[in-house]
Motif scaffolding. Structure first.
Motif, PDB file in Angstrom:
ATOM      1  N   ALA A 129      45.912  84.722 -15.386  1.00 27.45           N
ATOM      2  CA  ALA A 129      45.696  83.654 -16.248  1.00 27.45           C
ATOM      3  C   ALA A 129      44.185  83.124 -15.476  1.00 27.45           C
ATOM      4  O   ALA A 129      43.510  82.406 -16.333  1.00 27.45           O
ATOM      5  CB  ALA A 129      46.739  82.540 -16.345  1.00 27.45           C
ATOM      6  N   GLY A 130      44.066  83.479 -14.401  1.00 28.94           N
ATOM      7  CA  GLY A 130      42.937  82.841 -13.938  1.00 28.94           C
ATOM      8  C   GLY A 130      41.616  83.962 -13.915  1.00 28.94           C
ATOM      9  O   GLY A 130      40.541  83.453 -13.601  1.00 28.94           O
ATOM     10  N   LEU A 131      41.876  84.762 -14.878  1.00 29.18           N
ATOM     11  CA  LEU A 131      40.475  85.364 -15.011  1.00 29.18           C
ATOM     12  C   LEU A 131      40.056  85.251 -16.430  1.00 29.18           C
ATOM     13  O   LEU A 131      40.605  84.464 -17.186  1.00 29.18           O
ATOM     14  CB  LEU A 131      41.109  87.070 -15.153  1.00 29.18           C
ATOM     15  CG  LEU A 131      41.837  87.761 -13.933  1.00 29.18           C
ATOM     16  CD1 LEU A 131      42.344  89.305 -14.235  1.00 29.18           C
ATOM     17  CD2 LEU A 131      40.688  87.651 -12.861  1.00 29.18           C
ATOM     18  N   SER A 132      38.771  85.589 -16.666  1.00 33.55           N
ATOM     19  CA  SER A 132      37.957  85.256 -17.961  1.00 33.55           C
ATOM     20  C   SER A 132      38.673  86.352 -19.080  1.00 33.55           C
ATOM     21  O   SER A 132      39.246  87.424 -18.614  1.00 33.55           O
ATOM     22  CB  SER A 132      36.736  85.534 -17.508  1.00 33.55           C
ATOM     23  OG  SER A 132      36.360  86.947 -17.653  1.00 33.55           O
ATOM     24  N   PRO A 133      38.466  85.807 -20.264  1.00 31.66           N
ATOM     25  CA  PRO A 133      39.104  86.821 -21.195  1.00 31.66           C
ATOM     26  C   PRO A 133      38.623  88.182 -21.083  1.00 31.66           C
ATOM     27  O   PRO A 133      39.398  89.131 -21.303  1.00 31.66           O
ATOM     28  CB  PRO A 133      38.629  86.286 -22.627  1.00 31.66           C
ATOM     29  CG  PRO A 133      38.385  84.544 -22.101  1.00 31.66           C
ATOM     30  CD  PRO A 133      38.192  84.921 -20.579  1.00 31.66           C
ATOM     31  N   GLN A 134      37.205  88.335 -20.744  1.00 31.33           N
ATOM     32  CA  GLN A 134      36.724  89.638 -20.664  1.00 31.33           C
ATOM     33  C   GLN A 134      37.232  90.428 -19.508  1.00 31.33           C
ATOM     34  O   GLN A 134      37.766  91.632 -19.488  1.00 31.33           O
ATOM     35  CB  GLN A 134      35.013  89.829 -20.390  1.00 31.33           C
ATOM     36  CG  GLN A 134      34.403  89.128 -21.418  1.00 31.33           C
ATOM     37  CD  GLN A 134      34.394  87.751 -21.525  1.00 31.33           C
ATOM     38  OE1 GLN A 134      35.067  86.788 -20.943  1.00 31.33           O
ATOM     39  NE2 GLN A 134      33.672  87.079 -22.601  1.00 31.33           N
ATOM     40  N   GLU A 135      37.560  89.802 -18.381  1.00 27.75           N
ATOM     41  CA  GLU A 135      38.264  90.339 -17.140  1.00 27.75           C
ATOM     42  C   GLU A 135      39.625  90.938 -17.531  1.00 27.75           C
ATOM     43  O   GLU A 135      39.986  91.701 -17.177  1.00 27.75           O
ATOM     44  CB  GLU A 135      38.227  89.643 -16.123  1.00 27.75           C
ATOM     45  CG  GLU A 135      36.807  89.396 -15.437  1.00 27.75           C
ATOM     46  CD  GLU A 135      36.869  87.938 -14.214  1.00 27.75           C
ATOM     47  OE1 GLU A 135      35.987  88.280 -13.301  1.00 27.75           O
ATOM     48  OE2 GLU A 135      37.512  87.111 -14.550  1.00 27.75           O
ATOM     49  N   ARG A 136      40.270  89.857 -18.502  1.00 27.47           N
ATOM     50  CA  ARG A 136      41.691  90.173 -18.463  1.00 27.47           C
ATOM     51  C   ARG A 136      41.841  91.460 -19.591  1.00 27.47           C
ATOM     52  O   ARG A 136      42.526  92.425 -19.303  1.00 27.47           O
ATOM     53  CB  ARG A 136      42.293  89.058 -19.602  1.00 27.47           C
ATOM     54  CG  ARG A 136      43.188  88.273 -18.360  1.00 27.47           C
ATOM     55  CD  ARG A 136      44.116  87.375 -19.174  1.00 27.47           C
ATOM     56  NE  ARG A 136      43.642  86.512 -20.223  1.00 27.47           N
ATOM     57  CZ  ARG A 136      42.908  85.354 -19.951  1.00 27.47           C
ATOM     58  NH1 ARG A 136      42.975  84.907 -18.817  1.00 27.47           N
ATOM     59  NH2 ARG A 136      42.249  84.634 -20.794  1.00 27.47           N
TER      60      ARG A 136
END
Ligand code: SF4
Length: 266
Positions: free
Chosen positions: A228-235
């Motif tokens: 959840a702490g990642l950006s949408p792109q990172e996820r």
């Protein structure tokens, strides 16, 4: 309907006439499926054009076989064992099914690189590594995560003196590619606990289920918090990498030479 009992999917025809043929694959794809696709008001791709608008799908490129292919690929991406998928697809050879699990060495290496930094111990403490090679060398894949216990690593993951109760083991290092496995394990433990309760199992048996459930749920919650702490792109990148690694792991049981050994990567 009289005259139709012989076929699960009878060929279309006059309702009063006895039907002697089944619905052919050609009729289904050329007529039934085509009419269904043509009847969908709007079909948009995820890709965008130069104006930032979603690109419409070319309807002629949507074919019934695509459903079968998508079904198989989703199973492979989710880590379904290759022999199971082979049976589901009614393939005569595992080599055909293997096509859904193929991942290049370079893609493997990048996938390991992406998830390795997010590895943690059973308490959620970071155990990530920026070195995918070191990450691969120090652990072996077991059902719910990586195992760093030396004798088990040496044995290729098949020698665990704790009977794979990993959520209670300090050698356990799950990364996000194991998330679906964790969810499945939690669901299985719940079902087994209910069955054991109904069977009047001893308290210590039920207590073991409870402890494992609690521990795996904690591992999953910690993992979700990190994601959840990642950006949408990172996820998205983590999810794509996780799919690649699950495919590789799912194929390993039947193709031992096809290992996740990124040392062979170019
Ligand atoms: S319980 Fe520990 S030693 Fe056994 S497989 Fe899991 S992490 Fe490895």
């Amino acid at each position: 309907m009289p005259g139709c009992e012989e076929w699960l999917f009878p060929a279309p025809g006059a309702t009063r006439r006895s039907r002697v043929r089944y619905l052919t694959a050609h009729y289904f794809s050329a007529r039934v499926f085509r009419e269904w696709v043509d009847g969908i008001p709007e079909l948009l791709d995820d890709r965008l054009d130069d104006n930032g608008d979603q690109i419409p799908y070319r309807r002629s490129e949507i074919v019934a076989y695509g459903l079968r292919h998508a079904y198989a690929q989703r199973h492979a991406d989710a880590g379904t064992a290759i022999d199971v998928l082979c049976k589901l697809m009614d393939h005569r050879s595992l080599d055909v099914t293997m096509g859904y699990y193929t991942v290049s060495q370079e893609r493997r290496r990048k996938a390991v690189e992406t998830v390795a930094v997010l590895a943690a111990d059973r308490h959620g403490n970071p155990r990530g590594s920026n070195d995918p090679l070191a990450y691969e060398l120090r652990s072996v894949a077991v059902p719910n995560g990586g195992c760093t216990e030396p004798s088990n690593v040496k044995a290729g993951g098949g020698h665990c003196r704790m009977r794979f109760q990993c959520a209670g083991c300090d050698f356990y290092e799950p990364d996000p590619s194991y998330r679906p496995a964790l969810e499945q394990t939690i669901a299985d433990l719940r079902a087994d606990r209910e069955a054991a309760t109904a069977m009047g199992a001893a308290d210590w048996v039920l207590a073991n289920f409870e402890h494992q459930l609690e521990a795996y749920a904690k591992v999953l919650a910690e993992m979700d918090e990190r994601l959840a702490g990642l950006s949408p792109q990172e996820r998205d990148a983590v999810e794509a990498a996780s799919k690649e690694l699950r495919k590789v792991r799912a194929s390993q049981a039947f193709f031992p030479g096809d290992t996740l050994d990124i040392r062979r990567a170019p």
